[in-house]
Design a protein around this motif. Structure first.
Motif: not given
Length: 336
Positions: A251-266
């Motif tokens: 829970p304490y690690r840095v969350l990147t964009m990939e962690d939050m919204v994945g690598t595909e289309d949004v």
């Protein structure tokens, strides 16, 4: 995901905004939120997806609709994750302030982070700073790096932050370094998006806010070419365990964009309920019409559409039961 889905989604945020806007300035945030949530849920039935809510109004035992795990859409179409905030800024609407939005993000199944309802430390910025900053750096170092990349003096930077007592120590640092500070009363999603809009005049968004709102903002910034870094802030052992149960191993690690919204289309859509940094609010017009201002974006193409719509309210049957007619008439008088 089909590109036509973007316009289907913005119709949902429009209706939620129209449903909640008549409560503007009435001091009743729960009714405003309930109206937006009900309208959004019903309008979602017309959207051609098999959707699962991964960020919503709460868990099934806490929220009667748009709860985490709820199935939404017509059930004809692609399987998708759905993140919603029918009214981002309930207090804003209740007090008649700026930057309230109705927001939806849609991504392929398994792409969106199941963010627990707790605080998240955030650092958000526009395209020019992508790849240059780290949320793990001290704030003074972050500001110095940002100024160097943007070719500005540190004193010329403008930083946006929620006006909260929990930010007192961070605000002292910002004051000491000498940046301009723009305080935000509420509206965490709009605040994190602001650095990606040059006309907003914001260089960085810092501080802590809701983790679900962080995922929504990350979806928007992916479409805009910006970036958000986050770090969850469990307040106690029970919140820590909740992160683990939701699949977040550290829970304490840095969350990147990939962690939050994945690598595909949004796909991201938002409609203004009250005027804000980059969207106008709902405006009532003569002859039972209303004007909405929305943004709808897709990460795959990086296309950004601003949508101005005129609605004939008697032809919106889903609005008829959400709010009393006298409230709508009274609000129309104040908005003219």
């Amino acid at each position: 995901m089909e590109r036509e889905l973007a316009l289907e989604i913005v119709r949902v945020t429009e209706l939620a905004a129209l449903a909640s806007a008549p409560w503007m300035g009435r001091g009743d945030k729960n009714s405003a939120d309930g109206a937006a949530t009900s309208a959004m849920r019903e309008m979602f039935d017309s959207v051609s997806v098999k959707g699962t809510v991964v960020i919503g109004e709460g868990e099934m035992d806490e929220a009667p609709m748009l709860y985490i795990g709820e199935q939404v859409g017509s059930m004809n179409g692609p399987e998708v994750d759905v993140a919603v905030d029918p009214l981002e800024g309930t207090d804003i609407v209740a007090k008649g302030l700026n930057n309230a939005l109705s927001v939806i993000a849609v991504a392929g199944k398994g792409q969106l982070l199941h963010a627990p309802d707790m605080y998240m430390e955030k650092l958000a910025y526009g395209p020019a700073l992508v790849g240059h900053l780290s949320i793990t750096d001290p704030m003074e170092a972050t500001l110095k790096k940002a100024a160097e990349v943007l070719k500005k003096k540190v004193s010329d930077l403008t930083v946006m932050i929620l006006d909260r007592t929990r930010h007192e120590s961070l605000i002292k640092v910002l004051r000491k370094v000498g940046v301009r500070i723009k305080f935000l009363s509420d509206g965490d999603v709009a605040g994190a998006m602001a650095p990606a809009f040059p006309e907003a005049g914001i260089d960085l968004y810092v501080g802590s806010g809701g983790a679900p709102e962080g995922v929504l903002a990350a979806a928007a910034l992916k479409c805009l070419g910006g970036e958000l870094q986050g770090r969850l802030m469990p307040a106690d052992a029970s919140e820590y365990e909740r992160c683990i149960r939701m699949g977040i191993k550290d829970p304490y690690r840095v969350l990147t964009m990939e962690d939050m919204v994945g690598t595909e289309d949004v796909i991201f859509a938002a409609t203004g309920v009250t005027p804000g940094e980059f969207l106008g609010g709902v405006r009532y017009l003569p002859d039972e019409r209303a004007e909405t201002h929305s943004i709808v974006m897709r990460a795959k193409t990086r296309t950004i559409r601003f949508v101005k719509s005129l609605h004939y309210l008697p032809n919106k049957p889903l609005l008829n039961h959400t709010l009393p007619e006298p409230a709508m008439e009274a609000n129309a008088d104040t908005q003219e």
